[in-house]
Write a protein that holds these residues in place. Structure first.
Motif, short mmCIF file in Angstrom:
data_model
loop_
_atom_site.label_atom_id
_atom_site.label_comp_id
_atom_site.label_asym_id
_atom_site.label_seq_id
_atom_site.Cartn_x
_atom_site.Cartn_y
_atom_site.Cartn_z
N UNK A 8 14.78 25.82 -18.92
CA UNK A 8 15.43 26.56 -20.00
C UNK A 8 14.78 26.15 -21.32
N UNK A 9 14.94 26.99 -22.33
CA UNK A 9 14.45 26.62 -23.66
C UNK A 9 15.11 25.33 -24.13
N UNK A 10 16.37 25.15 -23.81
CA UNK A 10 17.07 23.92 -24.21
C UNK A 10 16.43 22.70 -23.56
N UNK A 11 16.12 22.80 -22.27
CA UNK A 11 15.45 21.68 -21.59
C UNK A 11 14.08 21.41 -22.20
N UNK A 12 13.32 22.47 -22.48
CA UNK A 12 12.02 22.31 -23.11
C UNK A 12 12.14 21.62 -24.46
N UNK A 13 13.16 22.01 -25.23
CA UNK A 13 13.38 21.38 -26.54
C UNK A 13 13.75 19.91 -26.38
N UNK A 14 14.51 19.57 -25.35
CA UNK A 14 14.84 18.15 -25.11
C UNK A 14 13.58 17.35 -24.79
N UNK A 15 12.71 17.91 -23.93
CA UNK A 15 11.45 17.22 -23.66
C UNK A 15 10.66 17.04 -24.95
N UNK A 16 10.63 18.07 -25.78
CA UNK A 16 9.90 17.98 -27.05
C UNK A 16 10.49 16.92 -27.97
N UNK A 17 11.81 16.88 -28.06
CA UNK A 17 12.45 15.89 -28.90
C UNK A 17 12.12 14.48 -28.42
N UNK A 18 12.17 14.27 -27.12
CA UNK A 18 11.80 12.95 -26.59
C UNK A 18 10.36 12.61 -26.94
N UNK A 19 9.48 13.58 -26.84
CA UNK A 19 8.08 13.35 -27.16
C UNK A 19 7.91 12.94 -28.62
N UNK A 20 8.68 13.53 -29.49
CA UNK A 20 8.58 13.23 -30.93
C UNK A 20 9.29 11.94 -31.32
N UNK A 21 10.37 11.60 -30.62
CA UNK A 21 11.17 10.45 -31.03
C UNK A 21 10.85 9.15 -30.33
N UNK A 22 10.33 9.23 -29.13
CA UNK A 22 10.13 7.99 -28.36
C UNK A 22 8.65 7.66 -28.29
#
Length: 111
Positions: free
Chosen positions: A97-111
């Protein structure tokens, strides 16, 4: 390596995204078999399709009410809604889902 069920993957992403400082400080999150390199590849692929988005914007989008106990049920509802609406992100055959993709992206940017 065990396979994570979709609901477990979403829970892992939420745990990591809900508390990025703790995730950086404590490498064991209870999801030790989560492939962090894969998380980053998926996150970068989503970001490539959504240029110009940053971590604060994603955090506001994903956690409009803040990061707390209600976060996982809310995200599960949004994931289901994404699929019903056809808001799907495909990466190497994975339909997220777009939401799941956004979560992966957020993790990539924050961690």
């Amino acid at each position: 390596m065990s396979l994570l069920a979709r609901r477990d993957l979403l829970a892992a992403l939420v745990v990591l995204a809900a508390a990025p400082a703790q995730a950086r400080a404590a490498p064991t999150t209870g999801f030790d078999d989560l492939d962090t390199a894969a998380v980053e590849r998926i996150g970068r692929a989503w970001l490539a399709l959504n240029p110009g988005i940053n971590a604060p914007t994603l955090a506001r989008r994903l956690f409009p009410g803040g990061r707390g106990p209600e976060t996982l049920p809310d995200l599960r509802q949004r994931v289901a809604g994404d699929f019903r609406a056809g808001a799907v992100f495909v990466h190497l055959g994975w339909r997220l889902s777009e939401t799941e993709g956004a979560l992966f992206a957020l993790l990539t940017l924050e961690i």
